[in-house]
Enzyme design. Structure first.
Site, short mmCIF file in Angstrom:
data_model
loop_
_atom_site.label_atom_id
_atom_site.label_comp_id
_atom_site.label_asym_id
_atom_site.label_seq_id
_atom_site.Cartn_x
_atom_site.Cartn_y
_atom_site.Cartn_z
N ASP A 36 -92.36 36.34 16.41
CA ASP A 36 -90.20 36.63 16.42
C ASP A 36 -90.26 37.52 16.02
OD1 ASP A 36 -87.50 36.03 15.43
OD2 ASP A 36 -88.11 33.83 15.96
N VAL A 60 -90.93 39.74 22.71
CA VAL A 60 -91.84 39.02 23.62
C VAL A 60 -91.19 40.15 24.78
CG1 VAL A 60 -91.12 36.99 22.46
CG2 VAL A 60 -89.85 37.91 24.19
N ASN A 86 -91.18 30.32 23.91
CA ASN A 86 -89.53 29.66 23.39
C ASN A 86 -89.07 30.08 23.00
OD1 ASN A 86 -88.12 27.12 21.30
ND2 ASN A 86 -88.32 29.14 19.84
N TYR A 151 -77.86 33.83 32.71
CA TYR A 151 -78.79 32.89 31.43
C TYR A 151 -79.60 31.74 32.62
CZ TYR A 151 -79.68 29.34 27.82
OH TYR A 151 -81.11 28.44 26.67
N LYS A 155 -83.96 30.76 33.17
CA LYS A 155 -83.93 30.30 33.06
C LYS A 155 -84.55 29.05 34.18
CE LYS A 155 -83.78 30.12 28.40
NZ LYS A 155 -84.85 29.65 27.70
P1 NAD Z 1 -82.37 29.98 17.73
O1 NAD Z 1 -81.26 31.11 18.07
O2 NAD Z 1 -82.36 29.03 17.05
O3 NAD Z 1 -83.86 30.55 18.13
C1 NAD Z 1 -84.28 31.31 19.15
C2 NAD Z 1 -85.59 32.74 18.56
O4 NAD Z 1 -85.84 33.49 19.27
C3 NAD Z 1 -84.57 33.27 17.29
O5 NAD Z 1 -85.55 33.42 15.38
C4 NAD Z 1 -84.32 34.98 17.60
O6 NAD Z 1 -85.03 36.04 16.59
C5 NAD Z 1 -85.63 34.78 18.80
N1 NAD Z 1 -85.77 35.97 19.22
C6 NAD Z 1 -84.42 36.34 20.23
N2 NAD Z 1 -85.46 37.44 21.37
C7 NAD Z 1 -86.75 37.93 20.47
C8 NAD Z 1 -87.66 38.68 21.22
N3 NAD Z 1 -87.19 40.00 22.43
N4 NAD Z 1 -88.72 38.51 20.60
C9 NAD Z 1 -89.35 37.42 19.88
N5 NAD Z 1 -88.09 36.62 19.13
C10 NAD Z 1 -87.16 36.68 19.88
O7 NAD Z 1 -82.12 29.28 19.27
P2 NAD Z 1 -82.69 27.97 20.00
O8 NAD Z 1 -81.90 27.37 20.07
O9 NAD Z 1 -84.18 27.08 18.90
O10 NAD Z 1 -83.60 28.22 21.29
C11 NAD Z 1 -84.59 28.03 21.21
C12 NAD Z 1 -84.76 28.41 22.98
O11 NAD Z 1 -84.53 27.33 23.65
C13 NAD Z 1 -84.73 29.73 23.27
O12 NAD Z 1 -85.27 29.70 24.78
C14 NAD Z 1 -83.12 29.26 24.21
O13 NAD Z 1 -83.04 29.31 25.48
C15 NAD Z 1 -83.57 27.24 24.34
N6 NAD Z 1 -82.66 26.53 24.63
C16 NAD Z 1 -81.99 26.23 23.85
C17 NAD Z 1 -80.83 25.15 23.52
C18 NAD Z 1 -80.38 24.16 22.21
O14 NAD Z 1 -78.77 23.48 22.97
N7 NAD Z 1 -80.33 25.85 21.33
C19 NAD Z 1 -80.51 24.61 24.93
C20 NAD Z 1 -81.40 24.73 25.85
C21 NAD Z 1 -82.79 25.47 25.82
#
Ligand code: NAD
Length: 250
Positions: A36, A60, A86, A151, A155
């Site tokens: 991360d 990433v 993720n 977005y 996805k």
């Molecule tokens: P979050 O913001 O809590 O965590 C995302 C993490 O990704 C963070 O720790 C951030 O530092 C890291 N990150 C961002 N850019 C990065 C990069 N370039 N390299 C490495 N790390 C990076 O969000 P979350 O809700 O835990 O999301 C996790 C995944 O789930 C994401 O792919 C998100 O799109 C997906 N998602 C989230 C939801 C929701 O409602 N929270 C719903 C559907 C899908």
């Protein structure tokens, strides 16, 4: 100990769903690299999880960062068995007004990051004659929501790449699946409206609540484990029923 002896990388593992997935993997016996950009949160989590976890600063969207990450993990623990793609970012914006820089950011992290992840671990996974790649898409990869075009584009692309990569990597024993969470209570969603947004999200789905990171983590354990040995190219909604309905909702 459903993941005993497995080596895993969880991108975006420092917080939110990634942190819950990393913790669940360690609890099931895996060694987990939390990869991360968020150093403080990632290092704290790795300390908390103990010697089966390590934090690696990782972007990433950067191919060199992937080369370093996979080499470091292999040196420490051997070939990669599981990759959870993720890491992700969310920006809302209308088709007409979203700045191109925001579109490019979403593509760089969500789409390019996922592609680079699959590209970077395939050779490592072949050393153990297979592995499991789990790509985090979203319900925005199953349907469409206004102000979410960029977005959703990333996805939906993850969902499509998952199926194509599953066909290509299957003969090498590498399984590739996509997970589609609904609204989960993390920093990503809280920043867009806090409790009010959570209550709205809860009102729209069958179970009348938003999800917590611990609601999704067990499914990643299943996909990472040998229990899912005949599962590939598939998509799994973990969404409290968000996609069970049509536009009129419940
Ligand atoms: P979050 O913001 O809590 O965590 C995302 C993490 O990704 C963070 O720790 C951030 O530092 C890291 N990150 C961002 N850019 C990065 C990069 N370039 N390299 C490495 N790390 C990076 O969000 P979350 O809700 O835990 O999301 C996790 C995944 O789930 C994401 O792919 C998100 O799109 C997906 N998602 C989230 C939801 C929701 O409602 N929270 C719903 C559907 C899908």
């Amino acid at each position: 100990m459903r993941l005993q002896g497995k080596t895993a990388i969880v991108t975006g593992g420092a917080q939110g769903q990634g942190a819950a997935i990393a913790a669940a993997f360690v609890a099931e016996g895996a060694r987990v690299a939390i990869a991360d950009l968020a150093d403080t949160e990632g290092e704290a989590l790795a300390r908390e999880l103990g010697e089966s976890a390590r934090f690696e600063h990782h972007d990433v969207s950067d191919p060199d960062s992937w080369v370093r990450l996979v080499a470091t993990v292999e040196d420490a623990w051997g070939p990669v068995d599981v990759l959870v793609n993720n890491a992700g970012v969310l920006r809302f914006g209308s088709v007409e007004k979203m700045p191109l820089a925001e579109f490019d950011l979403l593509v760089a992290v969500n789409l390019r990051g996922c592609f680079l992840g699959m590209q970077s671990v395939a050779r490592s996974m072949r050393k153990n004659a297979g592995g499991s790649i789990i790509n985090t898409s979203s319900i925005e990869g199953l349907g469409g929501m206004a102000f979410c075009t960029a977005y959703a584009g990333t996805k939906w692309a993850i969902r499509g790449m998952t199926k194509a990569a599953a066909m290509e990597l299957g003969p090498s024993g590498i399984r590739v699946n996509s997970v589609h969470p609904g609204m989960i209570d993390t920093a990503m969603t809280r920043v867009h409206g806090g409790d009010e947004a959570m209550a709205y999200g809860a009102s729209k789905v069958a179970l009348k609540r938003v999800g917590q990171p611990d609601d999704v983590a067990p499914f990643y354990v299943y996909l990472a484990s040998d229990e899912s040995s005949f599962v590939t190219g598939a998509e799994f909604a973990i969404d409290g029923g968000a996609t069970a309905t049509h536009a009129f909702g419940g």
